[in-house]
Write a protein that holds these residues in place. Structure first.
Motif, mmCIF file in Angstrom:
data_model
loop_
_atom_site.group_PDB
_atom_site.id
_atom_site.type_symbol
_atom_site.label_atom_id
_atom_site.label_comp_id
_atom_site.label_asym_id
_atom_site.label_seq_id
_atom_site.Cartn_x
_atom_site.Cartn_y
_atom_site.Cartn_z
ATOM 1 N N LEU A 297 19.117 58.386 73.922
ATOM 2 C CA LEU A 297 19.136 58.389 75.384
ATOM 3 C C LEU A 297 20.031 59.504 75.901
ATOM 4 O O LEU A 297 19.716 60.163 76.903
ATOM 5 N N VAL A 298 21.163 59.711 75.236
ATOM 6 C CA VAL A 298 22.070 60.802 75.619
ATOM 7 C C VAL A 298 21.371 62.148 75.428
ATOM 8 O O VAL A 298 21.450 63.037 76.283
ATOM 9 N N LEU A 299 20.668 62.303 74.316
ATOM 10 C CA LEU A 299 19.940 63.549 74.062
ATOM 11 C C LEU A 299 18.882 63.782 75.136
ATOM 12 O O LEU A 299 18.693 64.916 75.608
ATOM 13 N N GLY A 300 18.210 62.717 75.544
ATOM 14 C CA GLY A 300 17.220 62.835 76.607
ATOM 15 C C GLY A 300 17.841 63.272 77.917
ATOM 16 O O GLY A 300 17.288 64.105 78.646
ATOM 17 N N ALA A 301 19.020 62.713 78.220
ATOM 18 C CA ALA A 301 19.724 63.086 79.445
ATOM 19 C C ALA A 301 20.178 64.542 79.391
ATOM 20 O O ALA A 301 20.114 65.268 80.389
ATOM 21 N N MET A 302 20.633 64.990 78.227
ATOM 22 C CA MET A 302 21.058 66.387 78.071
ATOM 23 C C MET A 302 19.876 67.336 78.242
ATOM 24 O O MET A 302 20.022 68.430 78.819
ATOM 25 N N LEU A 303 18.715 66.923 77.766
ATOM 26 C CA LEU A 303 17.511 67.736 77.936
ATOM 27 C C LEU A 303 17.130 67.819 79.413
ATOM 28 O O LEU A 303 16.805 68.903 79.919
ATOM 29 N N GLU A 304 17.201 66.693 80.111
ATOM 30 C CA GLU A 304 16.874 66.669 81.532
ATOM 31 C C GLU A 304 17.823 67.545 82.343
ATOM 32 O O GLU A 304 17.419 68.158 83.337
#
Length: 324
Positions: A297-304
């Motif tokens: 989820l953190v990786l997804g947020a960093m991508l966003e």
């Protein structure tokens, strides 16, 4: 007639104008009175100057190279913002407070969003505390611990009213007291009372104003990364990197490792793979499953937030706990 009509219209508009201005002034006056009430007994917003969290004490041999002993209640080693790789603060901001660099200590959109989610769920399902608010909460805990632990050297012991037999066996109450773990991680305030939330928001804005600009924000997030509990006896990002991955230089952390660590403060004891209820010494991936889910989820947020590329995201996401 036209003159009389014009006069009537002017008087009517004037009355409505005065009513409108009066209502605005009344509203402003009410808001000021409310602000004064809630802000009246708040602590000094210059809270960062008084934060001195305990650090580990290392004892080396006479050469200064061989570590002989380590004493600690909170395993922590402070790190300055200048020492932080960008990816460390980026993961934290993406995970905890996406508007950190722009907000005034409060993320009003996140607050409304969380309120709607919690209202629909009928309970607390989502929080909206900013990094600044979390620092304030930890600072409060540290201050309270400091006050309760302080002893007046000039105080005269109170003999008390009950005589104690030193040879008598300990009672269950005394045994429980002796077994209390004084090194328990701090318990931040989880109050959902409206008045407490209003005071928290006001103080967060005052703290942000007390530490203005980019330098102020850097100091706030530096304090957060040194204070926060990451589970596994780790206080602060540097201790967490050493405990989980045996890495003392934060620049050596991989993206997968950084995202993993940044996810832990959400529920440090539960997400700690070694304390997780699913922990299995023969299958570490089982105990790490919940933490890996949060890491992703953190990786997804960093991508966003455009902190990382899709390729970097996919590579880190496919990394297992054993590979980290």
């Amino acid at each position: 007639r036209r003159r009389g009509l014009a006069t009537f219209l002017l008087v009517t508009l004037g009355v409505f104008g005065l009513m409108f201005v009066g209502s605005i002034m009344g509203t402003a006056g009410g808001m000021f009175a409310a602000y004064t009430y809630f802000a009246s007994d708040l602590p000094d917003p210059n809270i960062l100057a008084g934060i001195e969290p305990a650090e580990s004490t290392n004892v080396y041999d006479r050469t200064g190279e061989v570590l002989l002993a380590r004493f600690e209640c909170q395993n922590r080693e402070a790190v300055s913002f200048d020492e932080l790789p960008d990816v460390v603060w980026q993961a934290t901001v993406a995970s905890e407070d996406r508007t950190f660099w722009e907000n005034n200590g409060v993320d009003f959109q996140a607050t409304v969003r969380a309120a709607l989610v919690n209202l629909e769920a009928g309970g607390i399902r989502q929080g909206a505390s900013t990094i600044t608010q979390q620092v304030i909460d930890y600072a409060r805990v540290l201050q309270e611990e400091g006050v309760t632990a302080e002893v007046d050297p000039n105080a005269t012991p109170d003999p008390g009213e009950v005589e104690v037999d030193p040879d008598a066996p300990a009672t269950e109450e005394e045994s429980a007291e002796e077994e209390t773990d004084v090194c328990q991680p701090p318990a931040p305030n989880q109050s959902t009372e409206l008045e407490d939330k209003i005071r928290e928001n006001i103080l967060a804005m005052q703290v942000t104003a007390a530490y203005p600009g980019r330098a102020g924000k850097e100091r706030i997030i530096e304090t957060y990364l040194n204070l926060i509990y990451y589970g596994n006896g780790s206080y602060g990002i540097k201790a967490a990197a050493a405990n989980y991955f045996g890495i003392s230089d934060l620049s050596e952390l991989s993206l997968a490792q950084v995202a993993f660590l940044s996810a832990l403060p959400q529920a440090p004891s539960f997400l700690d793979p070694y304390q997780n209820p699913k922990f299995d010494p023969d299958d570490l991936e089982r105990g790490a499953a919940d933490a890996l889910r949060e890491r992703n989820l953190v990786l997804g947020a960093m991508l966003e937030e455009a902190y990382i590329t899709r390729a970097e995201h996919d590579k880190a996401r496919s990394t297992t706990f054993a590979e980290m």
